[in-house]
Motif scaffolding. Structure first.
Motif, PDB file in Angstrom:
ATOM      1  N   ILE A  81       0.847  -1.202   0.000  1.00 43.65           N
ATOM      2  CA  ILE A  81       0.000   0.000   0.000  1.00 43.65           C
ATOM      3  C   ILE A  81       0.877   1.246   0.000  1.00 43.65           C
ATOM      4  N   LEU A  82       1.824   1.296   0.928  1.00 43.88           N
ATOM      5  CA  LEU A  82       2.684   2.475   1.061  1.00 43.88           C
ATOM      6  C   LEU A  82       3.537   2.677  -0.187  1.00 43.88           C
ATOM      7  N   GLN A  83       4.021   1.592  -0.792  1.00 47.52           N
ATOM      8  CA  GLN A  83       4.788   1.703  -2.039  1.00 47.52           C
ATOM      9  C   GLN A  83       3.962   2.398  -3.110  1.00 47.52           C
ATOM     10  N   ARG A  84       2.724   2.004  -3.261  1.00 47.45           N
ATOM     11  CA  ARG A  84       1.874   2.583  -4.293  1.00 47.45           C
ATOM     12  C   ARG A  84       1.539   4.047  -4.003  1.00 47.45           C
ATOM     13  N   LEU A  85       1.328   4.365  -2.739  1.00 47.98           N
ATOM     14  CA  LEU A  85       1.004   5.748  -2.400  1.00 47.98           C
ATOM     15  C   LEU A  85       2.208   6.668  -2.601  1.00 47.98           C
ATOM     16  N   VAL A  86       3.392   6.217  -2.198  1.00 50.66           N
ATOM     17  CA  VAL A  86       4.604   7.027  -2.397  1.00 50.66           C
ATOM     18  C   VAL A  86       4.931   7.122  -3.879  1.00 50.66           C
ATOM     19  N   SER A  87       4.802   6.020  -4.605  1.00 48.97           N
ATOM     20  CA  SER A  87       5.038   6.032  -6.047  1.00 48.97           C
ATOM     21  C   SER A  87       4.096   7.009  -6.738  1.00 48.97           C
ATOM     22  N   ASN A  88       2.849   7.001  -6.334  1.00 49.26           N
ATOM     23  CA  ASN A  88       1.862   7.919  -6.898  1.00 49.26           C
ATOM     24  C   ASN A  88       2.260   9.372  -6.613  1.00 49.26           C
TER      25      ASN A  88
END
Length: 186
Positions: A81-88
């Motif tokens: 989840i955090l990977q996707r939010l930071v990537s976004n």
């Protein structure tokens, strides 16, 4: 040049197949989930270290707010989840800042990812967690995105029983908030 283009295309196809496979597994609830006490800061530091080089390359500062809190979740899923939010946040921020941190709210810990990127219009918010939703065809660096990342976040949150929400201001940035339960003995 042509070899580089082919390589980039193959990487894009590989990423797309992985994302679609992940969506299928999440929909079928085929990914194992292990709910346990997880130290939030360990996950934050893990994800930030993964994106530090990319952020520096684009003159983006990633910071975090230290915390000693534990939450009840699946550690691998929280990391995704955090990977996707930071990537976004990285995709839609130019020469800006990203802040990852959170605070206690009652019996929960609210983990947030703030950015001072392009933000989004109010009309786009209700659909942002749907599959294949892309507010722009390209991110700030001209790369195409599939529009699956936030749909995957929604699915993971749903399976874990976590609430995800966002606030955004066009031209000023966005904050994604993830509500996580705090274990009784922490």
């Amino acid at each position: 040049q042509m070899v580089d283009n082919i390589h980039t295309s193959l990487e894009s196809v590989e990423q797309m197949l992985y994302e679609i496979s992940l969506v299928g597994k999440l929909d079928a609830e085929k990914l194992p989930i292990e709910m346990e006490p997880v130290k939030v800061q360990e996950v934050i530091l893990d994800v930030i270290s993964e994106f530090t080089s990319i952020a520096k390359l684009h003159d983006i500062e990633i910071r975090y707010v230290p915390t000693k809190k534990y939450v009840t979740t699946d550690k691998a899923m929280l990391r995704r989840i955090l990977q996707r939010l930071v990537s976004n946040a990285l995709r839609f921020t130019i020469n800006g800042k990203i802040l990852v941190g959170g605070s206690r709210r009652g019996n929960s810990f609210v983990l947030q990812v703030w950015d001072n990127g392009i933000g989004m219009d109010v009309d786009a918010k209700p659909n942002i967690f749907d599959d294949f939703v892309r507010l722009n065809n390209h991110d700030q660096y001209g790369e195409r995105c599939l529009g699956l990342g936030l749909g995957i976040v929604r699915r993971i949150c749903s399976q874990l029983g976590h609430e995800i929400s966002l606030r955004s201001w066009p031209g000023k940035g966005t904050v994604f908030s993830l509500m996580l339960p705090i274990p009784d003995k922490y």
